[in-house]
Design an enzyme around this catalytic site. Structure first.
Site, PDB file in Angstrom:
ATOM      1  N   GLU A 168      22.052  18.472  45.131  1.00 15.22           N
ATOM      2  CA  GLU A 168      21.471  17.360  45.735  1.00 15.22           C
ATOM      3  C   GLU A 168      20.370  16.810  45.206  1.00 15.22           C
ATOM      4  O   GLU A 168      20.038  15.604  45.152  1.00 15.22           O
ATOM      5  CB  GLU A 168      21.741  17.282  47.167  1.00 15.22           C
ATOM      6  CG  GLU A 168      21.369  15.966  48.032  1.00 15.22           C
ATOM      7  CD  GLU A 168      22.511  15.097  48.223  1.00 15.22           C
ATOM      8  OE1 GLU A 168      22.446  14.023  48.570  1.00 15.22           O
ATOM      9  OE2 GLU A 168      23.603  15.468  47.361  1.00 15.22           O
ATOM     10  N   GLU A 202      33.219  12.457  40.816  1.00 13.78           N
ATOM     11  CA  GLU A 202      33.397  12.163  42.020  1.00 13.78           C
ATOM     12  C   GLU A 202      33.180  10.828  42.556  1.00 13.78           C
ATOM     13  O   GLU A 202      32.322  10.083  42.233  1.00 13.78           O
ATOM     14  CB  GLU A 202      32.656  13.201  43.237  1.00 13.78           C
ATOM     15  CG  GLU A 202      33.064  13.156  44.437  1.00 13.78           C
ATOM     16  CD  GLU A 202      32.399  13.896  45.170  1.00 13.78           C
ATOM     17  OE1 GLU A 202      31.855  14.976  45.057  1.00 13.78           O
ATOM     18  OE2 GLU A 202      31.772  13.418  46.414  1.00 13.78           O
TER      19      GLU A 202
END
Length: 669
Positions: A184, A260
């Site tokens: 992240e 994604e």
């Protein structure tokens, strides 16, 4: 013949340009390979994990489980996916639950935990050519050596990932073709290079690296400045790119993927979102693969991002599942192309809104996919969608180059009618006869067309599954399974920690087979794991219930376990979960709290409990009253429990510690 398909002579010679030119019927769009071809198509896929999104799928009985898998993976039947991407479980909360690691501890290896191995084999069984991709969203705590960061010891992390890839081959005969790198916060170039070295050293030179499997930058700039890093990375993967890329990524000449995407509620607007991005990820961003998070919504719907899958399978207890619109939108591309086909350079936007792409196998086959999804009927969950307009239009397509001799195209159409709320999905229409290489379509708003030389398309079907039903009000599990097919008990959804079947080899008595929480150290994860471990089960709408379980603490100094009712949150929100939690501790005390964190104490006292003994805990919640029973003796009773009013049943531990559970029982009104 469908009256909305208009076949007309081309009245003028079309310019050989990707931009449309004016014709009597509207706009004319050339489809040709005369000026060369575009990028190589890598496929459309679904993502299982990130996290625990296929948790309930494995609990379906046959034939329904196989039917769901057929809709996802069987060629020329349903979604016919080209790609399956799975999570490498890291014992951590990664959105909707935790998935078990193959290495809970540094000296531990087990390549049969979880369900991703099973899912990959089922996909390969249906489509031997499916591309397999893996990505770790999180890692066991030992990988970080005490830090919530996996890359300070890159050799440790690389070995951990490579062990999983080797285990896939050794124990399941699965060849992982791509491995993703994601965090992240950022990416780590040292780790990427070391992973490439470790893969090569292990004989896995064929495994390609996708980086940073998150954002276009800073990875693309780093690739242009670091030749060694560039040689290690094969694909630049972005999450939720909004159909656009950055110029620097195009300059690298690497494959560009939306690794994604979607993550949108799977109603008809979700289908529209998927239709738009499948085309426009290439038209706008030159992305040659798009992977949906998630593959199948097979987790409790009240968890974060409920029903954000290509289809819905969240009721194994009833057998009910729903083939949602994204399945058939996927089929518009997947059933008529294959990885290795090539996009034409003549792709683009329609003059009145919408887009079109065309692909060829290089052997004469051609597939054209057109979408006219309007703004409000194609909004994805992220990123924000700028305004645009789409109106009905005539569009003429002129085939040239090696396609000029094509005389007929098969036609498949999906039409979303949001006013009448009647939608026709993936319908086969009468083939179109080309005249001088030309055909014209009358395109309405919110449609998807496929025109193709491929004749094998099929809208597969099964008899309707059983009707939807709520979770049983009476549910028991004694965990007495000698050779369980999966490591986790049915319908339990781990939210922090990992609860696995366990055999007590030294205890042949009534607790020889139990369920054990096995994570003993906080994992390395981007999500907000709670400080306690917890697994939920049941019907989120339950209000009044009895929850009972035998418990066994294995931590003498600080052991603690609980049973709970009305647990109102899970997934990445688990830290703030509220409910009624009945705890007992190894120090001989008990506590009743209104939250998982244990900050709001409703009652406390002496329990007489200790480690390494079995106890039965029973929690009764009725209206605003609750009481708890320990080994048949009422220990406490309280009133004034006003919130939450409903939620799941749950069991868990007070910290990351070993503990066992047996004879779980819930009775709800």
């Amino acid at each position: 013949m469908d009256s909305r398909l208009l076949w007309v002579f081309a009245s003028a010679v079309c310019l050989l340009l990707p931009l449309p030119v004016r014709s009597l019927s509207g706009q004319t769009y050339p489809l040709t390979d005369e000026g060369g071809l575009g990028r190589v198509f890598d496929g459309i896929g679904g993502l299982s994990g990130g996290g625990a999104t296929s948790r309930l799928l494995v609990n379906y009985a046959e034939p329904y489980r196989s039917q769901i898998l057929d809709y996802l993976f069987k060629p020329n039947f349903g979604a016919s996916l080209h790609i399956l991407k799975v999570e490498i479980g890291g014992d951590a909360q990664t959105t909707d639950g935790t998935e078990p690691s193959h290495m809970h501890y540094e000296n531990d290896e087990n390549y049969f935990r979880g369900y991703e191995w099973w899912l990959m084999k089922e996909a390969k069984k249906r489509n031997p050519n499916i591309t397999l991709i893996a990505l770790p969203w999180a890692f066991p705590g030992w990988v970080g050596r005490g830090k919530n960061w996996p890359y300070d010891f890159p050799d440790v992390t690389a070995a951990y990932v490579v062990n999983w890839i080797l285990g896939a081959k050794t124990y399941h005969d699965l060849d992982i073709q791509y491995i993703g790198i994601w965090n992240e916060r950022n990416f780590d170039s040292t780790y990427i290079k070391l992973l490439r070295y470790t893969l090569d050293k292990a004989g896995l030179a064929s495994v390609r690296i996708v980086a940073s499997d998150n954002l276009w930058e800073p990875i693309t700039t780093s690739l242009t400045l670091d030749p060694e890093l560039s040689s290690a990375v094969d694909v630049i993967g972005a999450h939720y790119p909004g159909t656009t890329t950055v110029p620097q990524a195009l300059k690298t000449q690497k494959k560009l993927w939306s690794s994604e995407d979607y993550s949108t509620f799977n109603d008809e607007v979700g289908g529209g979102c998927w239709a738009r991005i499948l085309n426009q990820n290439y038209v706008n961003g030159q992305m040659t693969a798009t992977i949906s998070w998630n593959l199948v919504a097979s987790y409790y719907e009240e968890l974060p991002f409920g029903r954000d899958g290509l289809m819905t399978a969240q009721e194994p207890w009833s057998g009910n599942y729903v083939v949602e619109s994204p399945i058939w939108i996927t089929a518009h591309t997947t059933q008529f192309t294959q990885p290795g086909w090539t996009y034409l350079q003549t792709v683009g936007h329609l003059s009145q809104g919408g887009s079109y792409v065309a692909l060829t196998d290089g052997y004469g086959n051609l597939t054209v996919v057109i979408e006219t999804m309007t703004h409000d009927h194609s909004v994805c969950i992220r990123p924000p969608l700028p305004p645009f307009n789409v109106t009905s239009q005539n569009a003429t397509f002129q085939l040239k180059g090696s396609f000029a001799s094509i005389k007929e195209l098969q036609v498949w159409r999906s039409h979303f009618d949001f006013k009448a709320k009647k939608h026709s999905l993936f319908e086969k229409l009468t083939p179109v006869k080309l005249i001088d290489g030309s055909f014209t379509l009358n395109l309405a708003e919110d449609e998807v067309y496929t025109l193709t030389t491929v004749r094998t398309g099929r809208k597969g079907s099964f008899p309707d599954p059983p009707p939807s039903a709520r979770f049983p009000k009476t549910y028991k599990d004694d965990f007495d399974i000698r050779n369980p097919p999966f490591s986790e008990a049915p319908n339990f959804a781990d939210q922090t920690g990992v609860f696995e079947y366990y055999i007590n080899l030294t205890d042949p008595g009534p607790h020889a087979f139990t369920m054990r929480q096995v994570v003993t150290q906080r994992p390395v994860t981007w999500a907000a794991d709670s400080d306690q471990t917890v697994t939920v089960i049941g019907d989120y709408r339950w209000q009044n219930m009895m929850v009972s379980c035998d418990v066994f603490m294995e931590n003498v100094k600080s052991g603690g376990v609980f049973v709970a009712a009305r647990v109102d949150k899970g997934g990445q929100s688990i830290r703030s979960a509220k409910g009624v939690f009945f705890w007992v501790f190894a120090n001989g005390s008990y506590r009743v709290t209104n939250d998982l964190a244990g900050k709001t104490v409703l009652a406390e006292g002496v329990s007489g409990t200790g480690a390494f003994d079995w106890y039965n805990l029973s929690l009764f919640v009725q209206g605003q009253s609750a009481f708890g029973v320990l080994d048949g003796r009422q220990l406490w009773k309280i009133t004034g429990v006003s919130s939450p009013k409903n939620g799941w049943a749950a069991i868990g531990t007070g910290s990351f510690e070993l503990a066992q559970f047996d004879n779980f029982n819930v009775l709800a009104e």
